[in-house]
Enzyme design. Structure first.
Site, short mmCIF file in Angstrom:
data_model
loop_
_atom_site.label_atom_id
_atom_site.label_comp_id
_atom_site.label_asym_id
_atom_site.label_seq_id
_atom_site.Cartn_x
_atom_site.Cartn_y
_atom_site.Cartn_z
N HIS A 1 0.75 -1.21 -0.11
CA HIS A 1 -0.09 0.07 -0.06
C HIS A 1 0.94 1.09 0.18
O HIS A 1 1.85 1.18 0.92
CB HIS A 1 -1.05 0.23 1.06
CG HIS A 1 -1.77 1.33 1.21
ND1 HIS A 1 -3.22 1.14 0.65
CD2 HIS A 1 -1.66 2.64 1.67
CE1 HIS A 1 -3.72 2.31 0.71
NE2 HIS A 1 -2.88 3.23 1.10
N CYS A 2 0.80 2.10 -0.98
CA CYS A 2 1.46 3.37 -1.20
C CYS A 2 0.98 4.59 -0.66
O CYS A 2 -0.13 4.91 -1.22
CB CYS A 2 2.07 3.43 -2.42
SG CYS A 2 3.18 4.78 -2.72
N PRO A 3 1.22 5.12 0.36
CA PRO A 3 0.59 6.35 0.93
C PRO A 3 0.79 7.29 -0.11
O PRO A 3 -0.14 8.31 -0.11
CB PRO A 3 1.36 6.67 2.34
CG PRO A 3 2.48 5.95 2.34
CD PRO A 3 2.40 4.56 1.50
N ASN B 1 -1.94 7.17 -2.11
CA ASN B 1 -3.17 6.85 -1.66
C ASN B 1 -3.96 5.69 -2.33
O ASN B 1 -5.33 5.98 -2.65
CB ASN B 1 -4.03 8.36 -1.68
CG ASN B 1 -5.34 7.98 -0.92
OD1 ASN B 1 -5.27 7.27 0.26
ND2 ASN B 1 -6.33 8.93 -1.07
N ASN B 2 -3.26 4.69 -2.71
CA ASN B 2 -3.75 3.73 -3.40
C ASN B 2 -2.73 2.26 -3.21
O ASN B 2 -1.67 2.57 -2.86
CB ASN B 2 -3.75 3.80 -4.89
CG ASN B 2 -4.67 3.09 -5.61
OD1 ASN B 2 -5.30 2.17 -5.26
ND2 ASN B 2 -4.70 3.13 -6.98
#
Ligand SMILES: [Zn+2]
Ligand SMILES: [Zn+2]
Length: 333
Positions: free
Chosen positions: A157-159, A162-163
């Protein structure tokens, strides 16, 4: 007196045995206990990442825009003084990078990584069940606790996006990283002569000297441009090289941990673990980039392209069609 002691001992033994049998679990291990104890912290981290997601995206857009504007305002005049061939090179190369950075970031943010919906699950056999979603989980799928859903071929999960990064947007994510990395190297190298001149060759202005607003801001902006970009070169470079390494080996970030522990586990019993999704470096990259069948590198990778990978993310061919290997992968997730 002796019989009373005996009774107390027996009573204590039975009480302890009853109490222990209530929470005995054959699968309990120190890592499971640690995992359970850390659950509240994971919950807080997941919630913070979920809520701050739009802020991180805003930050990426603002920082990128500020670097581009600084380049146009403060560095382009220097480029224009270097001769026509350099001007043409910077205009073509710089805008090609910028176009790819914007396109791939936008696509990585808005493209769904792939979710196993009930409709498409009917096409495959059940390999395992997600304990959180209580629904069938295809091979290579993992549950994201931030998005709170299962993701096809989940990587992480890549902050900053946001996805989740998964099957359908992993290529966009990687290309964004690569183009952004080259872009920050390019800006660092181009701004280096100005940075060097400003901080090592230009004497400090005496207090009474009249300094224009442009000169003052020039000093700060050259400093900002050089340090921000060279910092990103190091951090993003490490991340990009990690992804290049795992894609070459035909695995995701999650699978690299699984494969490592499986290799150790099987080594103890004298077996060699083989990643069933590793088709060799060249083929792994071809599958990842979705090349072939009319798609070519210069058009579909060097220029923006919205094509998807060939696989549907539900069914995965394996190198040896060895079901045991695939099941081992699934059971460890
Ligand atoms: Zn799930
Ligand atoms: Zn996620």
């Amino acid at each position: 007196m002796g019989s009373l002691c005996n009774f107390i001992r027996q009573f204590t033994d039975v009480t302890f045995l009853t109490a222990r049998s209530l929470y005995f679990n054959n699968f309990t291990s120190s890592s499971l206990c640690l995992d359970t104890a850390m659950q509240p912290i994971f919950w807080i981290v997941d919630n913070v990442v979920r809520r701050l997601g739009p802020v991180f995206v805003f930050l990426v857009v603002c920082l990128t825009t500020s670097v581009v504007l600084t380049f146009y305002i403060y560095i382009m005049p220097f480029v224009f003084s270097c001769g026509l061939h350099w001007v043409i090179f910077h205009l073509v190369f710089g805008h090609w990078l910028l176009m790819n950075i914007i396109f791939h970031y936008y696509k990585a943010v808005i493209t769904s990584p792939g979710v196993p919906s009930k409709g498409n699950l009917s096409k495959i056999g059940i390999t395992s069940v997600c304990k959180k979603c209580i629904s069938p989980k295809p091979s290579r799928t993992h549950h994201c606790s931030v998005c709170n859903k299962c993701i096809l071929k989940m990587d992480h999960h890549c902050p900053w996006l946001n996805n989740c990064v998964g099957h359908f947007n992993h290529r966009y994510f990687l290309q964004f990283c690569v183009f952004m990395w080259i872009g920050t190297i390019y800006v660092s190298i181009t701004s280096w002569p100005l940075f060097y001149e400003e901080f090592f060759l230009t004497p400090v202005y005496p207090l009474h000297t009249q300094v224009t607003m442009f000169e003052k801001s020039y000093h700060h902006m050259i400093f900002y441009e050089f340090f921000l970009c060279s910092g990103v070169v190091v951090a993003l470079g490490a991340l990009t090289l990690w992804h290049i390494r795992i894609i070459t080996r035909g695995e995701t970030s999650i699978e690299s941990h699984i494969n490592r522990s499986e290799t150790k586990r099987l080594k103890k019993v004298g077996l060699v673990y083989k990643n069933p999704f590793n088709f060799g470096a060249r083929e792994n990259w071809r599958l990842f980039l979705g090349l072939g069948e009319g798609r070519v590198f210069w058009r579909h990778i060097l220029l923006p392209s919205s094509h998807f990978p060939f696989s549907d993310g539900l069914q995965w061919p394996t190198t040896n069609h060895n079901v045991v290997d695939s099941v081992v992968q699934d059971e460890t997730t």
